[in-house]
Design an enzyme around this catalytic site. Structure first.
Site, PDB file in Angstrom:
ATOM      1  N   LYS A   1       0.863  -1.108   0.192  1.00 46.66           N
ATOM      2  CA  LYS A   1       0.200  -0.025  -0.092  1.00 46.66           C
ATOM      3  C   LYS A   1       1.022   1.191  -0.096  1.00 46.66           C
ATOM      4  CE  LYS A   1      -0.235  -0.220   5.070  1.00 46.66           C
ATOM      5  NZ  LYS A   1      -1.077  -0.724   6.134  1.00 46.66           N
TER       6      LYS A   1
ATOM      7  N   ARG B   1     -10.810  -0.623  14.039  1.00 45.69           N
ATOM      8  CA  ARG B   1     -10.585   0.209  13.108  1.00 45.69           C
ATOM      9  C   ARG B   1     -11.610  -0.167  11.917  1.00 45.69           C
ATOM     10  NH1 ARG B   1      -4.375   0.892  11.006  1.00 45.69           N
ATOM     11  NH2 ARG B   1      -5.365  -0.860  10.007  1.00 45.69           N
TER      12      ARG B   1
ATOM     13  N   TYR C   1      15.538  30.618   8.843  1.00 45.65           N
ATOM     14  CA  TYR C   1      14.230  31.169   9.207  1.00 45.65           C
ATOM     15  C   TYR C   1      14.127  31.109  10.752  1.00 45.65           C
ATOM     16  CZ  TYR C   1      12.284  30.789   4.306  1.00 45.65           C
ATOM     17  OH  TYR C   1      12.240  30.662   2.988  1.00 45.65           O
TER      18      TYR C   1
HETATM   19  C1  LIG Z   1      -0.379  -1.891   6.987  1.00 48.26           C
HETATM   20  C2  LIG Z   1      -0.944  -3.087   7.037  1.00 48.26           C
HETATM   21  C3  LIG Z   1      -0.107  -4.174   7.453  1.00 48.26           C
HETATM   22  C4  LIG Z   1       1.596  -4.065   7.048  1.00 48.26           C
HETATM   23  O1  LIG Z   1       2.005  -3.599   8.700  1.00 48.26           O
HETATM   24  P1  LIG Z   1       3.480  -3.475   8.834  1.00 48.26           P
HETATM   25  O2  LIG Z   1       3.368  -2.878   9.990  1.00 48.26           O
HETATM   26  O3  LIG Z   1       4.124  -2.478   8.146  1.00 48.26           O
HETATM   27  O4  LIG Z   1       4.061  -4.772   8.780  1.00 48.26           O
HETATM   28  C5  LIG Z   1      -0.774  -5.396   7.738  1.00 48.26           C
HETATM   29  N1  LIG Z   1      -2.036  -5.326   7.622  1.00 48.26           N
HETATM   30  C6  LIG Z   1      -2.771  -4.449   7.631  1.00 48.26           C
HETATM   31  C7  LIG Z   1      -4.390  -4.595   7.672  1.00 48.26           C
HETATM   32  C8  LIG Z   1      -2.237  -3.162   7.240  1.00 48.26           C
HETATM   33  O5  LIG Z   1      -3.139  -2.164   7.279  1.00 48.26           O
END
Ligand SMILES: *Cc1c(COP(=O)(O)O)cnc(C)c1O
Length: 363
Positions: free
Chosen positions: A36, A134, A256
């Site tokens: 992702k 979630r 800055y």
């Molecule tokens: C992003 C995600 C992962 C991967 O998690 P990592 O901590 O990067 O290994 C796995 N499962 C779900 C549902 C996620 O949203």
């Protein structure tokens, strides 16, 4: 070639090595890469193609658009591409046309995906919420579905998955709680592959591994637990050029706001990377870059395109080249993230589009 922008070197051999390490850590069970957010900024297409060569056949993306792009790039490769957002309103036809598998998060999404099924059943994954609160079906919904197969008619449930909230703390009591709930859920769908662990989950204990694991950050070289960094190789190296070196007299300020004031005669290098490139402004205090065999503190405010670093202590008259390392073999992703007050995840995905990406492979 003129160099005035940061460059991001992505070591594909290290990526492949991390995949193999995780495969061993997962006792040989399936490793399904999470790609992702453009593989955490490292290039979903390049990463997926390389990991396909290593044997990966299932890939996770978050968004429909990410799935569509990956499907197109994978061409004739028959990868399973699972979309974590599931089947949001209006997405059904596109998911189907893209040959994508939604990770269904609600009864409403299940109904929506069933509408797309014709005579042939459609593949689907079920996301069970076991405690992160979630996305996902409640345990009660999952139990209801198991009793009412008509509610899943037209679907072929190939995967049952859940996500851990606190896997990076192996001793957190939420972990066993989630695992036990997941165990109940997957027993209701025995034909489906069970998948629970993200990167950190793989390392809690073998009890968390099930049929498939879903690592993201660990593939990309981030230490998921704070204890397993030595197992993993550096995948991303972010470098930026030194554009100018200047002398700063005591009493003069830098950058800055003028809030950094030199208290001694200083040599300051101005590097061509700033917050537009992902050098977070929170790095302005406590941040370092690696140059000439040592950590060099960031001085003054990080600005959009430029960052000042203190090179007063760099031995004179030696040619150290004109690139500094912001993330890489000398300054780990996790160390750089800690200095910026954030995580390896956020640091990686914030690396700007302006950084020139190069994918290097030797094997
Ligand atoms: C992003 C995600 C992962 C991967 O998690 P990592 O901590 O990067 O290994 C796995 N499962 C779900 C549902 C996620 O949203």
């Amino acid at each position: 070639m003129p160099v005035d922008t940061p460059r991001l070197l992505i070591n594909m051999d290290a990526l492949a090595a991390n995949y193999r390490t995780l495969k061993r850590a997962a006792l040989g069970f399936e490793v399904a890469p999470v790609v992702k957010a453009d593989a955490y900024g490292l290039g979903a297409v390049q990463v997926s193609e390389r990991l396909w060569e290593e044997g990966a056949r299932t890939f996770y993306v978050a968004r429909l658009s990410e799935g569509e792009a990956l499907r197109k790039a994978m061409g004739s490769k028959q990868a399973d591409i699972l979309v974590l957002d599931g089947a949001p309103l209006g997405s059904g036809p596109q998911l189907k046309a893209g040959g994508l598998v939604p990770v269904l998060n609600s009864l409403e999404q299940i109904e929506r995906w069933r509408k797309e099924a014709g005579d042939a059943p459609l593949p689907a994954a079920l996301h069970v919420d076991t405690g992160i609160n979630r996305l996902g079906l409640t345990m009660a919904e999952v139990e209801m579905l198991a009793k009412r197969p008509d509610r899943l008619k037209g679907l072929e449930i190939g995967w049952v998955l859940s996500h851990l909230a606190c896997a990076d703390e192996p001793g957190n009591p939420l972990n066993p709680k989630q695992r036990l709930r997941f165990d109940d859920a997957r027993f209701l769908f025995r034909g489906a592959k069970a998948s629970l662990a993200n990167s950190a989950g793989i390392f809690i204990s073998p009890l968390y591994i099930f049929d498939q694991v879903r690592p993201g950050i660990s593939l990309y070289g981030g230490d998921p637990t704070g204890q397993h960094g030595d197992l993993l190789q550096t995948v991303a190296t972010l470098e930026a050029p030194i554009l100018q070196v200047r002398d700063v007299a005591p009493g003069e300020s830098i950058g800055y706001g003028g809030d950094f004031v030199a208290t001694r005669p200083m040599k300051v290098a101005i590097i061509g990377a700033g917050y537009a490139d992902g050098i977070l402004r929170s790095t302005s205090k406590g941040g370092v870059v690696w140059y000439a065999d040592g950590p060099r503190p960031v001085v003054g405010q990080v600005s959009m395109d430029l960052t000042a670093i203190d090179v007063t202590d760099v031995p004179q008259g030696e040619d150290f080249g004109d690139m500094v390392e912001l993330i890489g073999p000398n300054l780990s992703l996790d160390a750089a993230a800690a200095a910026a007050g954030t995580t390896a995840y956020e640091l990686l995905v914030r690396i700007g589009a302006r950084a020139e990406r190069t994918w290097k492979r030797f094997s």
